[in-house]
Scaffold this active site. Sequence first.
Site, PDB file in Angstrom:
ATOM      1  CG  HIS A 113      -1.878   1.130   1.259  1.00 52.09           C
ATOM      2  ND1 HIS A 113      -2.932   1.229   0.381  1.00 52.09           N
ATOM      3  CD2 HIS A 113      -1.951   2.233   2.047  1.00 52.09           C
ATOM      4  CE1 HIS A 113      -3.616   2.327   0.635  1.00 52.09           C
ATOM      5  NE2 HIS A 113      -3.030   2.964   1.644  1.00 52.09           N
ATOM      6  CE  LYS A 151      -0.678   6.056   1.631  1.00 50.85           C
ATOM      7  NZ  LYS A 151      -1.536   6.331   2.813  1.00 50.85           N
ATOM      8  CG  ASP A 195      -5.161   2.282  -3.065  1.00 57.75           C
ATOM      9  OD1 ASP A 195      -5.130   2.701  -1.888  1.00 57.75           O
ATOM     10  OD2 ASP A 195      -5.838   1.291  -3.407  1.00 57.75           O
ATOM     11  NE  ARG A 250      15.807  19.197  15.204  1.00 61.04           N
ATOM     12  CZ  ARG A 250      15.862  20.301  15.957  1.00 61.04           C
ATOM     13  NH1 ARG A 250      15.891  20.206  17.279  1.00 61.04           N
ATOM     14  NH2 ARG A 250      15.888  21.478  15.376  1.00 61.04           N
TER      15      ARG A 250
END
Length: 313
Positions: A139, A160, A178, A244
């Site tokens: 997916h 997405k 998808d 980070r």
Amino acid sequence: MSNHVTVKDLIDAVHLKVLSGEEGINRTIITSDVSRPGLELTGYFNYYPRERVQLFGRTEISFTERMTSDERLLVMRRMCQPDTPAFIISRDMVPPKEMIQATEESGIPLLQSRFTTTRLSSNVTNFLEGKLSKRISMHGVLVDVYGLGVLIMGDSGVGKSETALELIKRGHRLIADDRVEIYQQDETTVVGEPPEILKHLIEIRGIGIIDVMNLFGAGAVRSNMPIQVIVHLSLWSKDKAFDRLGSAEEFTRVLNVDVPKITIPVKTGRNLAIIIEVAAMNFRAKSMGYDATATFEKNLENLIELNTAEDNE
């Protein structure tokens, strides 16, 4: 899960000409291996790989010319087994009449290509490997960003498809939305493509199904793409720790390949399309030997050493 492949599929994909045995073009091909018969032409059939596509090049054809007509017919008939899918002749060479006779008798397609034997073998093998390899479905949304296959993943509703649509508007290309069908091409490469029913389509909540090729043109889509990096969109939370500096390497195992993974926090106001563009460019820079994180850490070490030296004076 493996796809069903017929000789007709191979004919269409590799642009082959049918010389005889057309009634057998729906024969099933079960292996991507291609055989170039050598010992078989001398009469040795102990280990004959009869389930493979049989490829005849200049070497094989020239050898048959040294045989008598009876010898050729005998060998060709022995090669035409019930599970032999097809024979292919390269370089537009003319096959021996005995080969035509044997393939017509057995209903096995005899095909011809203008390509050289090496190139033809590569084309046939690549096509069959792509179709017969084990496949899984994941997916996500697969997008070509600056020539890099980026698989965007994340929880349902994280954005997405909307991010992919923004990337398409910015000139990048959609491969699958998808659901992405994935197969392993080699030891280091996995390839993604859309299911046939979802080809060129993308779903946007509130709008519905969009035909990307129809709206944005043929340049906005691709049929398949190696997956080089996974971008995981994660809803931002103060309780979650995010990298980070980019120094922590993550990977996701896809089939038998470890694919690099980047986790991007999703928060109101962040332009995810631009972030993914920069992530793709940064990933490419790393693969070419430049690592901004390593440069920063080196500069930081130099600064610490310089301050330490000044304090000791």
